[in-house]
Design a protein around this motif. Structure first.
Motif, PDB file in Angstrom:
ATOM      1  N   THR A  70     148.775 100.065 110.517  1.00 18.72           N
ATOM      2  CA  THR A  70     148.422  98.994 109.603  1.00 18.72           C
ATOM      3  C   THR A  70     149.554  98.909 108.591  1.00 18.72           C
ATOM      4  O   THR A  70     149.772  99.831 107.804  1.00 18.72           O
ATOM      5  N   THR A  72     151.566  97.050 105.437  1.00 18.13           N
ATOM      6  CA  THR A  72     151.208  96.350 104.209  1.00 18.13           C
ATOM      7  C   THR A  72     152.354  95.445 103.788  1.00 18.13           C
ATOM      8  O   THR A  72     153.497  95.882 103.718  1.00 18.13           O
ATOM      9  N   ARG A  74     153.529  93.694 100.619  1.00 19.00           N
ATOM     10  CA  ARG A  74     153.262  93.835  99.184  1.00 19.00           C
ATOM     11  C   ARG A  74     154.103  92.840  98.380  1.00 19.00           C
ATOM     12  O   ARG A  74     155.325  92.879  98.410  1.00 19.00           O
ATOM     13  N   ARG A  81     152.787  94.634  90.769  1.00 16.49           N
ATOM     14  CA  ARG A  81     152.128  94.355  92.040  1.00 16.49           C
ATOM     15  C   ARG A  81     151.129  93.215  91.857  1.00 16.49           C
ATOM     16  O   ARG A  81     150.255  93.262  91.005  1.00 16.49           O
ATOM     17  N   GLN A  83     149.831  91.426  94.964  1.00 15.73           N
ATOM     18  CA  GLN A  83     148.955  91.303  96.129  1.00 15.73           C
ATOM     19  C   GLN A  83     149.433  92.232  97.234  1.00 15.73           C
ATOM     20  O   GLN A  83     150.623  92.354  97.470  1.00 15.73           O
ATOM     21  N   ASP A  84     148.494  92.891  97.900  1.00 17.19           N
ATOM     22  CA  ASP A  84     148.771  93.677  99.103  1.00 17.19           C
ATOM     23  C   ASP A  84     148.009  93.037 100.252  1.00 17.19           C
ATOM     24  O   ASP A  84     146.804  92.785 100.122  1.00 17.19           O
ATOM     25  N   VAL A  85     148.710  92.788 101.352  1.00 15.08           N
ATOM     26  CA  VAL A  85     148.073  92.190 102.518  1.00 15.08           C
ATOM     27  C   VAL A  85     148.242  93.143 103.702  1.00 15.08           C
ATOM     28  O   VAL A  85     149.365  93.372 104.163  1.00 15.08           O
ATOM     29  N   PRO A  86     147.141  93.712 104.215  1.00 15.70           N
ATOM     30  CA  PRO A  86     147.248  94.591 105.385  1.00 15.70           C
ATOM     31  C   PRO A  86     147.374  93.773 106.667  1.00 15.70           C
ATOM     32  O   PRO A  86     146.750  92.724 106.815  1.00 15.70           O
ATOM     33  N   THR A  98     152.347  86.105 105.406  1.00 12.69           N
ATOM     34  CA  THR A  98     151.368  86.081 104.340  1.00 12.69           C
ATOM     35  C   THR A  98     151.779  84.996 103.358  1.00 12.69           C
ATOM     36  O   THR A  98     152.941  84.612 103.296  1.00 12.69           O
ATOM     37  N   GLY A 119     153.178 104.229 104.364  1.00 13.37           N
ATOM     38  CA  GLY A 119     153.511 103.778 103.018  1.00 13.37           C
ATOM     39  C   GLY A 119     154.994 103.744 102.710  1.00 13.37           C
ATOM     40  O   GLY A 119     155.372 103.540 101.557  1.00 13.37           O
TER      41      GLY A 119
END
Length: 133
Positions: A70, A72, A74, A81, A83-86, A98, A119
Motif C-alpha cells: 500500500t 501513500t 502525500r 501535510r 492529505q495522504d492518499v493510500p 490523486t 514509509g
C-alpha cells in the motif's frame, strides 16, 4: 589463493542477497507529473504552473515493482501535510493518481511524495500554486 576465494565468496553473497534485497525494498515511480485532469487513466495536459484560478491539481505517476504494497501519495504545502492518499498496488506497473481540490488561500510550494509500504520516500515532485500575474 586467498584473494581468489574472497572474490568468489563476495560474488556468491552479491548474487544471493542482491536481487532479494532489491525485490523487498525496491520499487519506483516513473512518468510522474502534475495535470489539471486525468481521463481514461492518463493526464490530459502538462501545465508548467498553476494559479489560484485552477480548481484542482492532479498528481499522476506509474508505480513499478511495488505489487502487494500500500503506497501513500502525500500532499504537503510548505512542509505542512495536507492529505495522504493510500493506493493498493496490484500489478508490477500500475498507474496511480490523486487529486487535491485547491483553495485560493493555499498559495506556495507544494510537494507530493510517494511512500512505499515501509514509509520510505521513493518519489517526489513539486509545483507552485500562486495568484495569476
Amino acid at each position: 589463493m586467498k584473494i581468489r576465494n574472497f572474490a568468489m565468496a563476495l560474488l556468491i553473497v552479491a548474487t544471493i542477497s542482491g536481487p532479494a534485497a532489491f525485490a523487498q525494498g525496491g520499487g519506483s515511480v516513473v512518468n510522474a507529473t502534475f495535470t489539471t485532469n486525468v481521463v481514461n487513466g492518463a493526464p490530459t495536459d502538462f501545465p508548467e504552473q498553476f494559479t489560484t484560478s485552477t480548481p484542482a491539481v492532479y498528481y499522476y505517476g506509474e508505480l513499478l515493482d511495488l505489487t502487494g504494497q500500500t503506497v501513500t501519495l502525500r500532499w504537503s504545502l510548505e512542509g505542512k501535510r495536507m492529505q495522504d492518499v493510500p493506493v493498493v498496488v496490484t500489478s508490477a506497473r500500475q498507474p496511480a493518481w490523486t487529486m487535491m481540490k485547491m483553495q485560493p488561500q493555499w498559495t506556495g510550494n507544494w510537494t507530493v511524495e510517494v511512500l512505499d509500504g515501509k514509509g520510505q520516500v521513493i518519489g517526489q515532485r513539486n509545483f507552485a500554486y500562486n495568484p495569476p500575474m
